[in-house]
Structure formats: structure tokens, C-alpha cells
Design a protein around this motif. Structure first.
Motif, mmCIF file in Angstrom:
data_model
loop_
_atom_site.group_PDB
_atom_site.id
_atom_site.type_symbol
_atom_site.label_atom_id
_atom_site.label_comp_id
_atom_site.label_asym_id
_atom_site.label_seq_id
_atom_site.Cartn_x
_atom_site.Cartn_y
_atom_site.Cartn_z
ATOM 1 N N GLU A 1 48.638 43.297 32.444
ATOM 2 C CA GLU A 1 48.028 42.416 31.446
ATOM 3 C C GLU A 1 47.562 41.120 32.079
ATOM 4 O OE1 GLU A 1 50.296 41.552 28.011
ATOM 5 O OE2 GLU A 1 50.296 43.603 27.266
ATOM 6 N N GLN A 2 48.433 40.530 32.939
ATOM 7 C CA GLN A 2 48.108 39.291 33.635
ATOM 8 C C GLN A 2 48.687 39.343 35.033
ATOM 9 O OE1 GLN A 2 49.777 36.221 31.050
ATOM 10 N NE2 GLN A 2 47.732 35.662 30.378
ATOM 11 N N LEU A 3 47.910 38.887 35.995
ATOM 12 C CA LEU A 3 48.425 38.766 37.353
ATOM 13 C C LEU A 3 49.455 37.636 37.393
ATOM 14 C CD1 LEU A 3 45.092 39.105 39.348
ATOM 15 C CD2 LEU A 3 46.939 40.788 39.246
ATOM 16 N N PRO A 4 50.524 37.794 38.163
ATOM 17 C CA PRO A 4 51.539 36.737 38.235
ATOM 18 C C PRO A 4 50.995 35.521 38.972
ATOM 19 C CG PRO A 4 52.032 38.456 39.830
ATOM 20 C CD PRO A 4 50.861 38.949 39.018
ATOM 21 N N ARG A 5 51.128 34.357 38.358
ATOM 22 C CA ARG A 5 50.568 33.138 38.935
ATOM 23 C C ARG A 5 51.643 32.073 39.072
ATOM 24 N NH1 ARG A 5 45.045 33.716 38.770
ATOM 25 N NH2 ARG A 5 44.275 35.267 37.286
ATOM 26 N N GLY A 6 51.464 31.214 40.089
ATOM 27 C CA GLY A 6 52.298 30.048 40.231
ATOM 28 C C GLY A 6 51.784 28.927 39.350
ATOM 29 N N PRO A 7 52.424 27.759 39.395
ATOM 30 C CA PRO A 7 52.027 26.643 38.534
ATOM 31 C C PRO A 7 50.623 26.127 38.789
ATOM 32 C CG PRO A 7 53.697 25.979 40.123
ATOM 33 C CD PRO A 7 53.637 27.458 40.165
ATOM 34 N N SER A 8 50.096 26.381 39.995
ATOM 35 C CA SER A 8 48.735 25.941 40.290
ATOM 36 C C SER A 8 47.700 26.975 39.853
ATOM 37 C CB SER A 8 48.585 25.682 41.793
ATOM 38 O OG SER A 8 48.790 26.883 42.524
ATOM 39 N N VAL B 1 39.845 44.172 50.398
ATOM 40 C CA VAL B 1 40.274 45.125 49.375
ATOM 41 C C VAL B 1 40.029 44.549 47.983
ATOM 42 C CG1 VAL B 1 42.191 46.547 48.568
ATOM 43 C CG2 VAL B 1 42.039 45.920 50.998
ATOM 44 N N LYS B 2 40.348 43.278 47.816
ATOM 45 C CA LYS B 2 40.159 42.588 46.531
ATOM 46 C C LYS B 2 38.697 42.665 46.074
ATOM 47 C CE LYS B 2 40.064 37.723 45.033
ATOM 48 N NZ LYS B 2 40.646 37.747 43.674
ATOM 49 N N THR B 3 37.772 42.418 47.008
ATOM 50 C CA THR B 3 36.345 42.430 46.671
ATOM 51 C C THR B 3 35.896 43.786 46.153
ATOM 52 O OG1 THR B 3 35.896 40.707 48.302
ATOM 53 C CG2 THR B 3 34.023 42.045 47.597
ATOM 54 N N VAL B 4 36.394 44.850 46.763
ATOM 55 C CA VAL B 4 36.013 46.196 46.327
ATOM 56 C C VAL B 4 36.563 46.489 44.934
ATOM 57 C CG1 VAL B 4 36.334 48.662 46.775
ATOM 58 C CG2 VAL B 4 35.739 47.113 48.647
ATOM 59 N N LEU B 5 37.828 46.157 44.699
ATOM 60 C CA LEU B 5 38.426 46.427 43.393
ATOM 61 C C LEU B 5 37.698 45.670 42.286
ATOM 62 C CD1 LEU B 5 42.197 46.370 44.387
ATOM 63 C CD2 LEU B 5 40.960 48.329 43.464
ATOM 64 N N GLU B 6 37.221 44.477 42.592
ATOM 65 C CA GLU B 6 36.528 43.669 41.587
ATOM 66 C C GLU B 6 35.100 44.152 41.330
ATOM 67 O OE1 GLU B 6 39.115 39.559 42.141
ATOM 68 O OE2 GLU B 6 37.079 39.654 42.944
ATOM 69 N N LEU C 1 38.685 42.173 35.980
ATOM 70 C CA LEU C 1 38.383 40.752 36.003
ATOM 71 C C LEU C 1 38.788 40.139 37.338
ATOM 72 C CD1 LEU C 1 37.586 38.072 34.581
ATOM 73 C CD2 LEU C 1 39.966 37.927 33.797
ATOM 74 N N GLU C 2 39.995 40.445 37.791
ATOM 75 C CA GLU C 2 40.487 39.884 39.047
ATOM 76 C C GLU C 2 41.489 40.843 39.656
ATOM 77 O OE1 GLU C 2 41.998 35.924 38.696
ATOM 78 O OE2 GLU C 2 42.519 35.747 40.816
ATOM 79 N N ALA C 3 41.473 40.916 40.976
ATOM 80 C CA ALA C 3 42.417 41.751 41.711
ATOM 81 C C ALA C 3 43.208 40.893 42.692
ATOM 82 C CB ALA C 3 41.681 42.861 42.464
ATOM 83 N N ALA C 4 44.392 41.358 43.030
ATOM 84 C CA ALA C 4 45.223 40.687 44.029
ATOM 85 C C ALA C 4 45.861 41.750 44.906
ATOM 86 C CB ALA C 4 46.288 39.830 43.369
ATOM 87 N N VAL C 5 45.961 41.442 46.201
ATOM 88 C CA VAL C 5 46.427 42.419 47.182
ATOM 89 C C VAL C 5 47.517 41.790 48.035
ATOM 90 C CG1 VAL C 5 45.730 43.931 49.085
ATOM 91 C CG2 VAL C 5 44.108 43.424 47.230
ATOM 92 N N ALA C 6 48.529 42.570 48.362
ATOM 93 C CA ALA C 6 49.622 42.076 49.201
ATOM 94 C C ALA C 6 50.099 43.189 50.115
ATOM 95 C CB ALA C 6 50.771 41.562 48.333
ATOM 96 N N GLY C 7 50.843 42.809 51.135
ATOM 97 C CA GLY C 7 51.426 43.781 52.054
ATOM 98 C C GLY C 7 52.846 44.117 51.637
#
Length: 494
Positions: free
Chosen positions: A472-479, A406-411, A417-423
Motif C-alpha cells: 500500500e505504501q513504501l516504508p519511509r523515514g521522517p524525511s 532496477v527501480k527505473t524499469v519497475l516504474e 507509482l514508485e519502486a524501491a530496491v534493496a540487497g
């Protein structure tokens, strides 16, 4: 068997010249004399508390020189470092401290002032307060009568928790030593210290940051330690110290590209290593085209005490044009194979299956195949291709969906710029896919319905996300990897 890492760190504390620079932090150098003094004070408190060899010491580990001193004091006294993340909200940090049951906890005054943290630590052991000058004092609590040791364990480390709650992984002395060998780290043969500077900006509480500072000191090189990665600070350090290599996660690579940093500011760099998340080949290519610097991706995990596969500079020069997008080849001492998720039998080259790794860096040692959660294939030339995560699958009414599809299609959308997908939990279907997208600089925000229509064009109906958010920004962890729990929180908040 004596640990090479512990022995080498002890040698540096014993023999490094007092005035030799070791760690720069916010414009000030900590010399080996300053580090030696702080380490001695911390070690004295551990002895006075009665904690013997193999004793577990928790550290709420911040990117600060005095916290590096705490790590050195623990490792060079044959004790076990238990890392705690200062990046967690107070409630989660207090809960983690409570679960860990460490007999001694070391933390900064700021962390101990957070609601519930000091009380949680004092409930199970002694609390030591470590100030910014490296001075340590008792703050609360007391050592338990019979603390449980952890013989043979160098570090108990939290994983990032990118796909769920963080978990603690035990890293043995054997794994750390093997990781140094596999990574090509070696002290100079004819002297104690060497020239050059390494930039360490990844959080020390994660394997990339801890490995970065330990490997830098191990080889006798100076370290510039950042509280966190900031573009301007990083560029200034590159200009000042002119290292030949540095590390950046894919999101930071994009930041450098988008900022259009002048090429001459990065002219000393020959290579950038990139780990923690897959680096899109188009990002690596654009960075190389803009700066003439090759991007060397690596593959590893906390459980392997660092990287077990990746690109070297000679490999990249020879193969990148034919293998771009690959995670590289196995590093020396590591073996890779792909197996069937059902039978466990090894699959032929070019077949997607579950990745397994055999290495002295693995928890079970060099004689054991360690299964990962990654879907991968290994081609006929030995290159590793990561195709997703086996445990990322979303089960929608019995149908399996891989988020990367799904991520690849959205991008594909020019604005994304970047997509993220979750259940997302669903009462009727169990889970449904949802997605969020971060836009390119200056792009026109697309309507979510437009993005869903794009997915309908390229995906099976049950793979199409039920909701898409433009953020605006995807939520990211410290890494800097996208945090799926935080992503789902966006949908829960509407």
C-alpha cells in the motif's frame, strides 16, 4: 572567530519586541517575550548544572516551540547541540542516548516516559524535563564530574539513516555560517524583523528542518511550525499566510497532485523547493502544469549543513526545458567535480564518477575536496546529474547491481507509482536484489510475476529481483525518503 548565526540569534533574543510574533504552533503564536522567557529558564538550568561553554547538551528534538527554545538556549550560550530523534523506537533511542554520553539531556515528559529512555540518560548525566509551556525541571541523574566539551562544534546531528544505521555528524560554527551565506540568507539591513511567514514541517531532528527554523529566525521572519506535514494543514496555512515559496519533498508533491488541490488555494506560491530525495522530472512538470508553480530541486547533505547545489527560479525559467532531471548548478561558494572511483582523477564533462564537493560548508573547509557517496556527472554547462549512489551497489555473486537501474524499469509499469530496491542477504550469493512497489491511485494491482517479467525484458539476468512485493505504501523515514532497512524488514516478515 565569532559565529554569525549565534550572534544573530542572541541579538533577536535581546532586542526583538516583546509582542512581536515569532512561532505559530497549532493555532497559537509564541511571541518573542514567551520565547525569551523559556530560553532564559533553560539557560539558567544549564548554568546551575555547571555546564560551561562548548558543553554538549542532548535534546530529543520534537517539532515544538519549546524545543526551538532549547536550541536557542544552547546555541546562544556557545554550547553544542546534540540532536536525538524522538521518531526512533524507545529501544533504539535509549541506545543512541547511551552512545552519545551527553552530560545533560533535555526531553519532553512523553519521551522520558518511554521504556528505558530516562534510565539511559540518567546513566551518563543529568536529565531535564521540558514541558509544553517551556518550563524546565530536573527529572533524574546528575552531571558527570568532568564532561567532555566539543569546542567549535555547533551541532552534532543524526543523519536520516536511509541506507543504513543513523550516524552522528559534527557541524561547526563555520559550516553553519557558510550555509547561511550560500543559501542567500541575510537579516534586513535597516530593521530587526521582516514581514512574511515561512512554513516549517520537516522534522527538526534532520538538517532540512533544523535549517528551516534557524534560517527563518535568522532573517527575522515568522515561522509556522508543524508537528508533521499534513496536506490539509499545509494547504490551509498557504491560504492563510500566502507565502511566495514553500518546500515539499517529492512524495508530498505527489500527494498534492493526487489530491487535485484547487489551483486557487496555492495561488500565492511562485516556487516550491524540493530536497532530501531526487525529484522525478515528470513530477515537477506535472506540478508546474497543474499550478503554474516551478519546482526547484536542491542537492545537499547533513555533512554540508544543508544544500550546496540546486535550481534558482531564474535558472529554472531559462534552462529547465533543456536540463530537466538535473539537480541544478553549484550554489555560490561551492565547487563540484566528478572523479574516478579507482584513481581519484577528475573526469571530463559528461562522464559518470564519484561526486566531490569543495565548499566552506564541507567538514574540511573550502580548501578540501569532500568525497560523497553519490554517482554523478557534470555536463558542459555545469549542471549536476545524480546517477545513483556508489554505496548502494548490490553485489550478487560478484556481479554489481545498481538499485536505481532496477527501480527505473519497475516504474515503467503503468500501475507503479514508485519502486524501491534493496540487497537482501543471501547465504550463497552474498546479496540478491528485492523490490517493493507502491501503486498509483486506482490502479489494478499487478501480479509480482508480471513485474519480474518486465524486469527480465530490460535488465541483465543477475539484475532481476528475486522477489517483488506490492504494498500500500513504501516504508519511509521522517524525511519521507524510502528506508531501506524497513524495506528489508518487509521481506523478512514474509
Amino acid at each position: 572567530m565569532e559565529s554569525a548565526v549565534r550572534s544573530r540569534l542572541a541579538q533577536l533574543l535581546r532586542d526583538a519586541p516583546d509582542d512581536a510574533e515569532a512561532i505559530e504552533f497549532e493555532g497559537r503564536w509564541w511571541t518573542w517575550a514567551a520565547i525569551r522567557s523559556a530560553v532564559a529558564g533553560i539557560a539558567a538550568e544549564l548554568r546551575a548544572a555547571g555546564l560551561g561553554p562548548a558543553g554538549r547538551v542532548g535534546v530529543v528534538l520534537e517539532n515544538r516551540p519549546e524545543h526551538v527554545c532549547a536550541v536557542l538556549a544552547i546555541l546562544t550560550s556557545d554550547r553544542c547541540l546534540v540532536t536525538m530523534s524522538p521518531l526512533q523506537p524507545p529501544e533504539r533511542l535509549a541506545a543512541d542516548i547511551g552512545r552519545s554520553t551527553v552530560p545533560i539531556l533535555i526531553a519532553s515528559p512523553d519521551v522520558l516516559a518511554r521504556p528505558g529512555v530516562q534510565d539511559a540518560a540518567a546513566a551518563s548525566g543529568l536529565v531535564l524535563r521540558l514541558d509544553s509551556g517551556g518550563r524546565i525541571e530536573r527529572a533524574a541523574g546528575a552531571m558527570p564530574a568532568e564532561p567532555v566539551p566539543s569546542p567549535g562544534t555547533a551541532v552534532e546531528m543524526l543523519t536520516s539513516g536511509t541506507t543504513g544505521p543513523p550516524k552522528r555528524v559534527r557541524l561547526s560554527d563555520r559550516q553553519l555560517d557558510a550555509g547561511m551565506v550560500s543559501g542567500g540568507q541575510a537579516p534586513p539591513a535597516d530593521k530587526l524583523l521582516r514581514s512574511g511567514v515561512s512554513l516549517v514541517h520537516t522534522p527538526l531532528v534532520h538538517i532540512g528542518g533544523l535549517w528551516g527554523i534557524l534560517a527563518t529566525l535568522y532573517v527575522g521572519r515568522r515561522a509556522v511550525l508543524f508537528p508533521r506535514w499534513v496536506l490539509e494543514t499545509w494547504v490551509s496555512a498557504i491560504e492563510k499566510y500566502r507565502p511566495r515559496a514553500s518546500g515539499l519533498v517529492p512524495a508530498a508533491l505527489r500527494t498534492v497532485i493526487d489530491a487535485d488541490v484547487p489551483r486557487e488555494k496555492l495561488s500565492s506560491l511562485k516556487a516550491i523547493t524540493s530536497g532530501t530525495a531526487p525529484c522525478p522530472p515528470e513530477v515537477a512538470d506535472k506540478f508546474q502544469n497543474m499550478y503554474g508553480i516551478r519546482v526547484l530541486t536542491t542537492y545537499g547533505a547533513t555533512e554540508f549543513a544543508g544544500a550546496v547545489a540546486g535550481w534558482t527560479l531564474p535558472l529554472n525559467v531559462e534552462w529547465w526545458d533543456r536540463k530537466k532531471g538535473s539537480a541544478g548548478r553549484a550554489f555560490p561558494g561551492a565547487q563540484l567535480r566528478v572523479v574516478s572511483p579507482d584513481s581519484g582523477e577528475e573526469l571530463p564533462a559528461g562522464t559518470v564518477g564519484i561526486l566531490e564537493i569543495r565548499s566552506a560548508q564541507a567538514p574540511g573547509g573550502a580548501g578540501h575536496w569532500q568525497r560523497t557517496s553519490d554517482l554523478a556527472e557534470i555536463d558542459e554547462d555545469g549542471f549536476l546529474w545524480i546517477r545513483g549512489r556508489a554505496d548502494d551497489a548490490i553485489i550478487r555473486g560478484g556481479f554489481k547491481i545498481h538499485p536505481d537501474a532496477v527501480k527505473t524499469v519497475l516504474e515503467r509499469h503503468p500501475a507503479v507509482l514508485e519502486a524501491a530496491v534493496a540487497g537482501k542477504p543471501d547465504r550463497r550469493l552474498g546479496q540478491v536484489p528485492v523490490a517493493a512497489v507502491e501503486l498509483r491511485v486506482g490502479a489494478r494491482p499487478p501480479d509480482p510475476a508480471e513485474l519480474i517479467a518486465l524486469c527480465r525484458q530490460h535488465l541483465i539476468p543477475y539484475e532481476v529481483p528475486t522477489e517483488v512485493l506490492v504494498v500500500e505504501q513504501l516504508p519511509r523515514g521522517p524525511s519521507m525518503k524510502v528506508s531501506r532497512p524497513d524495506l528489508l524488514d518487509l521481506f523478512a516478515a514474509g
